[in-house]
Every structure is written in C-alpha cells, then in structure tokens.
Design a protein around this motif. Structure first.
Motif, PDB file in Angstrom:
ATOM      1  N   THR A  66       0.837  -1.206   0.000  1.00 49.09           N
ATOM      2  CA  THR A  66       0.000   0.000   0.000  1.00 49.09           C
ATOM      3  C   THR A  66       0.868   1.250   0.000  1.00 49.09           C
ATOM      4  N   VAL A  67       1.909   1.219   0.817  1.00 46.92           N
ATOM      5  CA  VAL A  67       2.806   2.368   0.900  1.00 46.92           C
ATOM      6  C   VAL A  67       3.447   2.621  -0.455  1.00 46.92           C
ATOM      7  N   ARG A  68       3.865   1.522  -1.092  1.00 45.92           N
ATOM      8  CA  ARG A  68       4.514   1.651  -2.391  1.00 45.92           C
ATOM      9  C   ARG A  68       3.525   2.261  -3.407  1.00 45.92           C
ATOM     10  N   ALA A  69       2.296   1.746  -3.383  1.00 48.27           N
ATOM     11  CA  ALA A  69       1.282   2.240  -4.309  1.00 48.27           C
ATOM     12  C   ALA A  69       0.993   3.717  -4.045  1.00 48.27           C
ATOM     13  N   ALA A  70       0.919   4.065  -2.762  1.00 47.43           N
ATOM     14  CA  ALA A  70       0.633   5.445  -2.396  1.00 47.43           C
ATOM     15  C   ALA A  70       1.766   6.366  -2.842  1.00 47.43           C
ATOM     16  N   ALA A  71       2.989   5.892  -2.694  1.00 46.13           N
ATOM     17  CA  ALA A  71       4.145   6.688  -3.103  1.00 46.13           C
ATOM     18  C   ALA A  71       4.097   6.939  -4.599  1.00 46.13           C
ATOM     19  N   GLU A  72       3.722   5.925  -5.346  1.00 43.83           N
ATOM     20  CA  GLU A  72       3.621   6.085  -6.800  1.00 43.83           C
ATOM     21  C   GLU A  72       2.541   7.112  -7.142  1.00 43.83           C
ATOM     22  N   LEU A  73       1.441   7.010  -6.397  1.00 44.87           N
ATOM     23  CA  LEU A  73       0.327   7.934  -6.611  1.00 44.87           C
ATOM     24  C   LEU A  73       0.774   9.370  -6.347  1.00 44.87           C
ATOM     25  N   ALA A  74       1.533   9.532  -5.257  1.00 46.24           N
ATOM     26  CA  ALA A  74       2.002  10.862  -4.887  1.00 46.24           C
ATOM     27  C   ALA A  74       2.900  11.438  -5.980  1.00 46.24           C
ATOM     28  N   VAL A  75       3.764  10.594  -6.511  1.00 44.55           N
ATOM     29  CA  VAL A  75       4.670  11.023  -7.585  1.00 44.55           C
ATOM     30  C   VAL A  75       3.855  11.460  -8.790  1.00 44.55           C
ATOM     31  N   GLU A  76       2.853  10.646  -9.092  1.00 45.54           N
ATOM     32  CA  GLU A  76       2.011  10.970 -10.241  1.00 45.54           C
ATOM     33  C   GLU A  76       1.320  12.332 -10.058  1.00 45.54           C
ATOM     34  N   ARG A  77       0.830  12.568  -8.832  1.00 42.73           N
ATOM     35  CA  ARG A  77       0.155  13.835  -8.554  1.00 42.73           C
ATOM     36  C   ARG A  77       1.120  15.000  -8.705  1.00 42.73           C
ATOM     37  N   GLU A  78       2.321  14.797  -8.152  1.00 39.87           N
ATOM     38  CA  GLU A  78       3.338  15.840  -8.212  1.00 39.87           C
ATOM     39  C   GLU A  78       3.639  16.207  -9.659  1.00 39.87           C
ATOM     40  N   GLN A  79       3.655  15.193 -10.479  1.00 37.78           N
ATOM     41  CA  GLN A  79       3.961  15.442 -11.888  1.00 37.78           C
ATOM     42  C   GLN A  79       2.731  15.909 -12.648  1.00 37.78           C
ATOM     43  N   GLY A  80       1.663  16.112 -11.908  1.00 34.61           N
ATOM     44  CA  GLY A  80       0.464  16.646 -12.546  1.00 34.61           C
ATOM     45  C   GLY A  80      -0.248  15.665 -13.447  1.00 34.61           C
ATOM     46  N   ILE A  81       0.057  14.380 -13.250  1.00 34.74           N
ATOM     47  CA  ILE A  81      -0.585  13.386 -14.096  1.00 34.74           C
ATOM     48  C   ILE A  81      -2.069  13.277 -13.752  1.00 34.74           C
ATOM     49  N   GLN A  82      -2.334  13.394 -12.437  1.00 32.39           N
ATOM     50  CA  GLN A  82      -3.729  13.307 -12.035  1.00 32.39           C
ATOM     51  C   GLN A  82      -4.247  14.692 -11.684  1.00 32.39           C
ATOM     52  N   PRO A  83      -5.461  14.991 -12.041  1.00 31.02           N
ATOM     53  CA  PRO A  83      -6.039  16.282 -11.659  1.00 31.02           C
ATOM     54  C   PRO A  83      -6.242  16.349 -10.154  1.00 31.02           C
ATOM     55  N   PRO A  84      -6.208  17.574  -9.564  1.00 32.91           N
ATOM     56  CA  PRO A  84      -6.475  17.691  -8.136  1.00 32.91           C
ATOM     57  C   PRO A  84      -7.852  17.113  -7.835  1.00 32.91           C
ATOM     58  N   ILE A  85      -7.945  16.454  -6.708  1.00 31.71           N
ATOM     59  CA  ILE A  85      -9.209  15.792  -6.422  1.00 31.71           C
ATOM     60  C   ILE A  85     -10.061  16.667  -5.520  1.00 31.71           C
ATOM     61  N   SER A  86     -11.331  16.688  -5.808  1.00 33.58           N
ATOM     62  CA  SER A  86     -12.226  17.308  -4.825  1.00 33.58           C
ATOM     63  C   SER A  86     -13.044  16.187  -4.209  1.00 33.58           C
ATOM     64  N   LEU A  87     -13.186  16.250  -2.883  1.00 36.07           N
ATOM     65  CA  LEU A  87     -13.834  15.155  -2.167  1.00 36.07           C
ATOM     66  C   LEU A  87     -15.070  15.650  -1.440  1.00 36.07           C
ATOM     67  N   THR A  88     -16.053  14.800  -1.360  1.00 36.14           N
ATOM     68  CA  THR A  88     -17.166  15.118  -0.473  1.00 36.14           C
ATOM     69  C   THR A  88     -16.680  14.898   0.947  1.00 36.14           C
ATOM     70  N   ASN A  89     -17.349  15.468   1.933  1.00 32.94           N
ATOM     71  CA  ASN A  89     -16.929  15.303   3.316  1.00 32.94           C
ATOM     72  C   ASN A  89     -16.911  13.831   3.720  1.00 32.94           C
ATOM     73  N   LEU A  90     -17.920  13.092   3.277  1.00 32.38           N
ATOM     74  CA  LEU A  90     -18.000  11.672   3.630  1.00 32.38           C
ATOM     75  C   LEU A  90     -16.826  10.906   3.031  1.00 32.38           C
ATOM     76  N   GLN A  91     -16.532  11.215   1.732  1.00 36.34           N
ATOM     77  CA  GLN A  91     -15.384  10.569   1.073  1.00 36.34           C
ATOM     78  C   GLN A  91     -14.110  10.881   1.835  1.00 36.34           C
ATOM     79  N   LYS A  92     -13.994  12.160   2.216  1.00 41.02           N
ATOM     80  CA  LYS A  92     -12.784  12.597   2.917  1.00 41.02           C
ATOM     81  C   LYS A  92     -12.602  11.808   4.221  1.00 41.02           C
ATOM     82  N   ILE A  93     -13.704  11.737   4.990  1.00 40.79           N
ATOM     83  CA  ILE A  93     -13.619  11.044   6.289  1.00 40.79           C
ATOM     84  C   ILE A  93     -13.290   9.559   6.083  1.00 40.79           C
TER      85      ILE A  93
END
Lengths: 297, 397
Positions: A199-226
């Motif tokens: 999970t950590v490895r997957a999350a790290a990859e996700l973070a890298v992808e976000r940093e590189q702007g591969i994924q759009p910024p996410i907007s979350l509902t409060n329930l999703q966030k929690i």
C-alpha cells in the motif's frame, strides 16, 4: 554447534560493561534500569543506565544477563552501542543494529538481539516515567500465549527485520515456538505487513504521479474525505503506532482539521508531537488531501 | 588437551574395533549375498558378529537383526508391534523417551492410535501404578527406555515388562544408552524387542541392532531384500557389522570394570557439589547408569556454560533451550518438574572407559571459575528472585 561470529565469542568470553550501576547521588546524574525476559523463558536481561538529565544522554551502561552465549554478547554489544547517545537516539536503535555490531547472529538466535532492544526501551521508558506495563500490554492482544508475545512485538520485529516467514518470526521473538497454535495468526501478521508495504509503495507512486500533474487535483465530499482518512489511519498509521506501543483513533474532521485521539504509550510520549506532525499528517496529506492539518485532542 | 565427557552423545571408536573392520572397507569388499566364495566368506563374519552381539545381551544369534541405528530400531519395533496385533490401537510409553519414540507416537496419534505418556517424578522415576492403570486389553505395545540418555536414570524394565505381559502387550525397550554400561540378560526376560546402537558403545556411527525374541510375530519395516532372513532388507553394512560385533565383545569384557567409571563419575559429582553452591544432581536419587551425571547449576544458562567449557577443550552437553535450537528446554528435565532456576542451567557429563582421572580433575579445576563468572553476569542469585518470573503461568499453559 552454533556458528557464532568472532565478535560474539569475543564479547562472550570478555564481556564489556558487565554489572550494575550504583546511584552516585551526584547532581545531574540519574540511574535507572530496565528488565526483560525471565528465568522461565531461558533468558533475561537487566540493563542499567546512567543518564545525564541536562543533556538527556547516556553516560554509562551496564548489563546483567541470564542467557546463552549470544544473549550475553548481545547485551554487551548493546551497552557499547548506546554509551554517549541521547535517549532519543537510543530509542531508534533496533535489534538489527545490535546484530550488525556483532557481525551477525545465527537466525535462531536473533531473539537475543531483540531482547537487548527491548531492555533498552524498558529502561528509557522507566526513566521517562512511562508505564512500561501498559506499553507492553498493547491492546491486550497476546498472539503467542506460550511465551507471552504480543501482536505489537511481532509486528515490530516483522517491520524492522523484513521478516517473511513464520519460522523467522519464531527465531526473532520466540512467538510460535511453543504449542504452535498461533502459527496461523503469525502468518496473518506477516501477510498484513506485506500488504502494508504494498500500500505504501502504491501510495508513493500515486504521490509522484500527482506531483507530476498526471492526475487532476481531487475534490472530495466530506464523507469521502472522512472515509479516506479513516482508511489511511487504519492501514498506514495505526500499524506503525501499535508497533511502538500506542494507537490513534479519529475523533472528528472539521474542514481540513483532522482531530485525532492518541492512546497508550504515544499519549504520554515526549516525542508525540513529532509523531503527529510527521507520521500522521504527512501520510494524510500524501494520501488524502495536501491541505489537511492534524490536531490531537 | 581434549576432555571428552559427552559419551552419551557418541563414543570414540575403539582402536581394536577399527582394526577389525578395516579389511572389510578395503580388500574384503564382497557382498555376503553373492554366490561366490569371495562374497560368501564375508557372510561368515556377519554371523560371527551376530553371535558377539547376542552374547552381550544373553540372547541367541537368530534373535539379532542388524540395522542402521537406534532410530531405525525404535521405528521398526513400534511398527512391528502394531502390525503384529492390528486390532489393538493403544500404546503406552513415557514422557522422557528419545524423540525416535516420541515423534513416532505423536505421528501415530494423528493416525488414530491412543498413546499414554507415563509421567516421571522429580527423581525421574516412573510410578508403576500409573502404568498398571493405563493398561487395557487394547494396549498393543509398552515401550520404555532402559536408561535415560540425559539423566542416566534406569527404569525397572522387568517389573514394567511383567505388567505389559499381564495385558498381552508387546514389550519393547530402547536400550541404546544401557547396552555396554549395565548388564543385560535377555534369556530370562519379559522383553520382546530391544533397540541398541553401535556408536554408543565404541563402534562407529551408522550401525545398530534390534533384538527380536524368538517366536515373536515380527513384521519387517524395510521391505525389498532377503537379508537378515527377510526381516530387514538392505545390503549388509559389512564393516560396521563387524565393528559392532567387536565392540559388543569388548563391552562384555569392560562390564567387569565399569565401577572405575562410576567412581570417576562420583568424584566429579561430589567435587562439583562440594565446591560450587546452588548445584543439584538431577535424577541423583534414582538408580542410574554408572557413567552419567546431570548437574543443574542454578541461575545460569547451559549453553553459556558449554561454551566456557569448550574453551578449555571440555566436551559436555546441555538440555537448555538455547542448545537445541528449539525454544524449549529438555523435555526430560521438564517432565521431572525441575524448577526453572535449574532447568536451563543443567549440564550432562557422560564418561566412558577412556575417561581419565586427569580429565575429571580438569573439569573440577575450571568449573568453579566458570560458574562464578557466569553468575556474576546473571541478574538472578537466589530462589526468591521473583522478578520477571510472572510469565511462569503462561509457560505452563
């Protein structure tokens, strides 16, 4: 016959820092000891520390050990490693550091190095006035009842030594070495740890992808966030804290403020602020939303 | 100088034994089963060896089957006893047997057999009333040691055998540690099957024998050849069989002088008890082998003692958890209910006919210092050292 390293035999035949420390009753000097093991288990260590409160550092360390060749050598190695360190530095010492200092230990003897690490922790916690008993009880879960080994202890050994088999766990912390009824439980903890690494490895990859702007910024509902915060706490944060004798629960989420309740050893641990900032907040910022702020209640 | 006091683990091959076997490792390499006189001449020496082994046991040569080791003998005996009486599904043994018995029994339990493990008291002795109570008409086998490998404690085998016979059970004894150390006479015995091992009596490793009483309905364990009259398949290990024969002959002679060993053992034991406090002889109150002593040194751990002894060239052994690689201390000492203070710090010294006064003297010279050094390191120092013993309960459960 065990294949001990030369360093093990050297420290066994000519142990350094054997004995206890009497309180000299001097200003700015405190003496404390920590104990682990028992005569029933076949090994026990009483570690004595002379601490300088003004610098929070270890002036001297001595050991008294009931145990085999490698238990005595591990105890002696531990005292050599920690002399001169600050208590915070000492708390970061793992059983692996002790084994490495000795030039390695036979797999079946790794539990001797674990005993050293535990005695050190016990001594420092005692000095800092943290209830060791409470710390040891973790959430009350004993996995191995034969040797009284908790889930916390097993998780920690798995994480710090990258253990992948039940046999290794038995060699490191003895769990599973008795009646064998907990072997499946230990297997589960290993799988859990491996998944957590994934999970950590997957999350790290996700973070890298976000940093590189591969994924759009996410907007979350409060329930999703929690839900996401709860998931990250459960999967990423709690196993680490539980391994250190503490725990955390989610109290509330107000906008970007995440209110958490720290329990157990962490609650009274002087480094809890650090734990908060770096362990929990960083994880949540990485994996949920970069704008989150963690507060303890 | 090597001081070898681990003769219950294995013994030095007697030079006369080595000499006897050498020709069969070189020029006399024939197979006794062959149809030519080059091989056939070897058959004659096997029969001679069989007679030598039979003489040591007070048995007849046809009652001796050569095999590979004590473990094979024990496995074979249990298998034979159950195969001979397939309708009976119960075994009686003791809690202090060698793993070559206990592991087989555990395995058989999984296959549906009932096994009773008789307890021992703090001296290592059985309670014959417990045996009597365990026996049923469905008991196929009673299997016990003659003498314990760790403590040397001797069981009253003829009394045990009488009870076994009264219930129609086969009686097997594991005599691996006893043969050559105490007299055994099977001519007037209730023993049906007896296991012995060569390397415990100055023959090399890899040879053993199983005694099967004449008329016993024996069922072989290893199938595939006609050797040993169809009772144990496998090409004869001729040099080792010759060696075992010679070793048996020498052991018989030596039995007359075994008191010398007992005297040396007593000197060692008394010397240690007199010079080192907080020591206890495990099984000391029971009848014991003349060569064995098992001494508990309180508050210190056995493996550490062994490594200290090793530095002086002294070989002994320990039932401590750290020695075995398992995490549990000796099942024998545990079954005797020894306190933890001695359980982990017990050392076995086992002598042989080669043991010298100088060797015993050397142990007596170094032992006090070793114990003192380790006790100086130990956090424990008296029986009231209660700290950290609270896990006792967890261990017991």
């Amino acid at each position: 016959m065990w294949d001990y390293s030369e360093k093990v035999l050297e420290l066994f035949y000519n142990p350094l820092n054997q004995g206890s420390i009497d309180d000299p009753n001097q200003p700015d000097v405190a003496v404390v000891f920590g104990e682990v093991g028992s005569i029933a288990c076949g090994d026990a260590l009483r570690l004595h520390l002379k601490v300088q409160p003004s610098t929070d550092s270890i002036l001297d360390a001595r050991f008294q050990t009931f145990g085999c060749t490698s238990a005595i050598a591990s105890s002696s190695a531990l005292t050599e490693i920690i002399k001169g360190r600050t208590l915070d530095q000492a708390l970061h010492i793992t059983n692996r550091d002790i084994a490495d200092f000795l030039g390695g230990l036979p797999e079946a003897k790794m539990h001797c190095s674990v005993m050293g690490q535990e005695a050190l922790e016990a001594a420092i916690y005692k000095y800092r006035g943290i209830e060791v008993e409470h710390h040891e009880e973790d959430d009350g879960t004993l996995v191995c009842t034969c040797y009284g080994i908790s889930e916390k202890k097993i998780r920690r050994a798995i994480a710090e030594n990258d253990l992948s088999t039940v046999e290794q766990v038995t060699n490191y912390v003895k769990a599973g070495g008795g009646c064998g009824s907990c072997l499946a439980g230990i297997e589960d903890l290993i799988l859990d740890a491996q998944q957590s690494v994934e999970t950590v490895r997957a999350a790290a990859e996700l973070a890298v992808e976000r940093e590189q702007g591969i994924q759009p910024p996410i907007s979350l509902t409060n329930l999703q966030k929690i839900t996401m915060i709860q998931t990250v706490l459960d999967k990423e944060v709690r196993p680490v804290l539980v391994a250190d004798g503490g725990d955390v629960s989610l109290h509330d989420v107000e906008g970007d403020r995440v209110l958490v309740k720290l329990q157990g050893a962490c609650g009274s641990c002087p480094s809890s602020t650090e734990t908060l900032k770096y362990a929990i907040e960083a994880k949540l910022q990485d994996l949920v939303l970069p704008s989150l702020v963690v507060e303890a209640i | 100088m090597l001081t070898y006091l681990d003769n219950n683990a294995t013994t030095r091959t007697d030079p006369a034994v080595l000499e006897a076997m050498l020709p069969y490792l070189s020029e006399l390499y024939g197979n006794p089963s062959s149809m030519h006189s080059f091989g056939g001449q070897v058959g004659a020496v096997i029969e001679e060896a069989r007679e030598q082994v039979a003489n040591l046991l007070g048995a007849e040569p046809t009652e001796i089957i050569f095999n590979s080791c004590g473990s094979e003998g024990n496995n074979t005996a249990i298998h034979a006893a159950l195969a001979a009486q397939p309708e009976k599904r119960h075994i009686v043994t003791t809690a202090v047997e060698h793993p070559a018995i206990l592991a087989v029994c555990k395995h058989l339990e999984k296959k549906g057999y009932g096994v009773t493990y008789l307890s021992v008291d703090e001296r290592g002795e059985l309670d014959l009333l417990e045996l009597e109570a365990a026996m049923t008409g469905g008991t196929a086998l009673v299997t016990t040691m003659v003498a314990n490998n760790e403590t040397g404690v001797i069981f009253p085998v003829e009394q045990i055998g009488a009870i076994a016979k009264a219930y129609g059970a086969t009686f097997h004894v594991d005599a691996v540690q006893a043969v050559g150390k105490v007299p055994i006479n099977l001519s007037q015995s209730s023993i049906d099957l007896l296991t012995l091992s060569g390397h415990k009596l100055h023959a090399p490793k890899g040879i053993g024998a199983l005694y099967v009483r004449k008329g016993y309905r024996f069922r072989p364990f290893l199938l595939g050849g006609h050797q040993e009259r169809g009772r144990r398949a496998g090409t004869h290990n001729v040099p080792a069989i010759v060696a075992l024969g010679k070793a048996a002959e020498l052991a018989q002679t030596h039995l007359a002088y075994v008191k010398r060993e007992a005297d040396l053992r007593d000197r060692l034991e008394h010397g240690i008890l007199a010079t080192i406090s907080d020591t206890v002889v495990n099984g000391g109150g029971a009848p014991r082998l003349p060569n064995t002593t098992n001494i508990g040194f309180k508050y210190i751990e056995g493996e550490a003692i062994l490594f200290m002894l090793n530095k002086h060239g002294i070989c002994a052994s320990s039932g401590s958890a750290c020695t075995s690689g398992s995490l549990d201390p000796s099942h024998v000492l545990t079954a005797m209910g020894l306190p933890y203070t001695t359980l982990h710090g017990s050392i076995r010294f086992s002598l042989s006919r080669y043991t010298t006064e100088a060797e015993i003297g050397q142990v007596l010279a170094v032992m006090p210092d070793i114990v003192e050094r380790l006790r100086a390191m130990s956090p424990f120092s008296n029986d009231q050292a209660g700290w950290l013993q609270e896990r006792d309960l967890a261990i017991v459960t």
